[in-house]
Design a protein around this motif. Structure first.
Motif, short mmCIF file in Angstrom:
data_model
loop_
_atom_site.label_atom_id
_atom_site.label_comp_id
_atom_site.label_asym_id
_atom_site.label_seq_id
_atom_site.Cartn_x
_atom_site.Cartn_y
_atom_site.Cartn_z
N ASP A 94 -1.32 0.11 -10.06
CA ASP A 94 -0.65 1.34 -10.91
C ASP A 94 1.10 1.45 -11.57
O ASP A 94 2.39 1.41 -9.78
N ASP A 95 1.08 0.79 -12.12
CA ASP A 95 2.79 0.30 -12.74
C ASP A 95 4.09 1.06 -12.73
O ASP A 95 4.73 0.67 -12.73
N ALA A 96 3.28 2.75 -12.93
CA ALA A 96 4.44 3.19 -13.11
C ALA A 96 4.80 3.54 -11.32
O ALA A 96 6.19 3.37 -11.43
N LEU A 97 4.65 3.59 -10.89
CA LEU A 97 4.50 3.75 -9.29
C LEU A 97 5.54 1.85 -8.86
O LEU A 97 6.42 2.07 -8.59
N ALA A 98 5.13 0.75 -9.23
CA ALA A 98 5.80 -0.37 -8.95
C ALA A 98 6.90 0.15 -9.63
O ALA A 98 7.97 -0.65 -8.85
N ARG A 99 7.15 0.56 -10.90
CA ARG A 99 8.22 0.45 -11.25
C ARG A 99 9.08 1.20 -10.72
O ARG A 99 10.87 1.15 -11.09
N ASP A 145 0.99 -1.20 -0.06
CA ASP A 145 0.26 0.20 0.24
C ASP A 145 1.12 1.48 0.11
O ASP A 145 1.82 1.15 0.77
N PRO A 146 0.90 1.81 -1.40
CA PRO A 146 1.57 3.27 -1.34
C PRO A 146 1.41 4.23 0.15
O PRO A 146 2.48 5.04 0.61
N ALA A 147 0.44 4.45 0.74
CA ALA A 147 0.30 4.93 1.95
C ALA A 147 1.28 4.74 3.12
O ALA A 147 1.28 5.33 4.30
N LYS A 148 1.68 3.23 3.42
CA LYS A 148 2.14 3.20 4.24
C LYS A 148 4.06 2.92 4.38
O LYS A 148 4.51 2.70 5.10
N ASN A 149 4.22 3.24 2.88
CA ASN A 149 5.43 3.61 2.53
C ASN A 149 6.70 1.93 2.76
O ASN A 149 7.90 2.53 2.65
N GLU A 150 6.34 1.68 2.77
CA GLU A 150 6.78 -0.36 3.31
C GLU A 150 7.65 0.18 2.17
O GLU A 150 9.05 -0.64 1.63
N LEU A 151 7.24 0.31 1.51
CA LEU A 151 7.75 -0.39 0.26
C LEU A 151 8.41 0.63 -1.02
O LEU A 151 9.76 0.38 -0.92
N GLU A 152 8.45 1.73 0.02
CA GLU A 152 9.19 2.50 -0.76
C GLU A 152 10.56 2.56 0.45
O GLU A 152 11.68 3.23 -0.24
#
Length: 302
Positions: free
Chosen positions: A81-86, A57-64
């Motif tokens: 959202d492929d652009a965000l994932a990429r 989840d982008p809101a949780k910033n874990e992947l960030e």
């Protein structure tokens, strides 16, 4: 650090774990994602690795933050959202951390290893099953779901596969619907189509309504099965479900659902961890592993 703290106090004779891998999944932890985790944990035990589960989840910033965690490898089930994932995957790769993509591929100039079902083949199998259970012209509704983002993200491939199998029998273009994260949203959809506004279930070219529905999510299938019973639609509308949940299999035995599409989530999780282990040890793994698709009906359940 956490891994080392645990292994430092492990029972005598247990060697420290070799790797720490991270698995990033949607917050919707339905049976499909639970089985992915189960397969990943099984493989982690075999390759002597620790695996931690995180949200994409982008809101949780874990992947960030994944690029800064110092893990030995990352498995990602991308969001819509492929652009965000990429962008996040590129950041992880820049840190020389091996990455494996599962369930929904993200196109890239230098593709990441992908583990999952071939969605064109999934659509083809869905189409073949639709042709088998439906007589005459097929008026098909295809229900995607936010609860299964990988299938929705590659919906063009799914529909190409269906058209490849039964395009000549379609009495109207495939009607596409989409449910949200609410596990009962499929129930609301069926009421909207067949009770509240039955015109929605018809195409402009025909006064006849939908005669076949394909679901792409387990929770939607379960909700739809009960709704078919409540609305007295069993037998009037053919349904192909998704997943091998015991409730779905029971409804197939009762004749409420014609059949169900079965992927291999346990195999996805298992092969993803094995691929990361191979990348760490040899620097090489298969660019794509197709974990396969099956169909379950009353005949092959015996």
């Amino acid at each position: 650090m956490v891994r080392n703290l645990y292994t430092r106090h492990s029972p005598a004779g247990n060697a420290p774990l070799d790797y720490h891998f991270s698995l990033y999944l949607p917050d919707n932890r339905n049976a499909f994602f639970t089985q992915i985790i189960r397969g990943a944990e099984r493989a982690a035990e075999e390759v002597h690795a620790a695996i931690s589960i995180h949200s994409i989840d982008p809101a949780k910033n874990e992947l960030e933050m994944a690029a800064y965690t110092g893990v030995d490898g990352v498995i990602v089930c991308p969001y819509l959202d492929d652009a965000l994932a990429r962008r996040q995957l590129d950041k992880i790769g820049a840190r020389q951390i091996p990455v494996v993509i599962i369930n929904h591929n993200v196109p890239n100039d230098q593709p990441w290893p992908f583990i999952g079902a071939n969605n064109f083949d999934m659509g083809r199998r869905m189409g073949q099953e639709t042709g088998r259970i439906t007589s005459g012209a097929i008026r098909l509704a295809l229900v995607y779901s936010d609860k299964s983002p990988g299938i929705y993200g590659e919906r063009e491939l799914v529909e190409m596969g269906i058209a490849n199998a039964i395009g000549y029998r379609l009495g109207a273009p495939i009607m596409e619907f989409r449910t949200n994260l609410n596990p009962l949203d499929a129930e609301a959809l069926l009421y909207r189509l067949f009770r509240d506004n039955p015109a929605d279930a018809s195409t402009p070219a025909s006064s006849a309504g939908i005669n076949t529905i394909i679901f792409t999510d387990t929770n939607d299938t379960l909700a739809a099965a009960q709704t078919l019973i409540d609305m007295n639609l069993v037998g009037r509308v053919q349904v192909i479900g998704f997943g091998d949940d015991p409730g779905i299999l029971e409804n197939i035995k009762k004749g409420v659902i014609a059949s169900t599409v079965v992927s291999n989530p346990d195999g996805i999780g298992y092969e993803a961890v094995r691929s990361l282990s191979a990348l760490r040890e040899t620097g090489y793994t298969s660019t794509s592993i197709d974990t396969g698709i099956g169909i379950m009906d009353r005949l092959n359940m015996r």
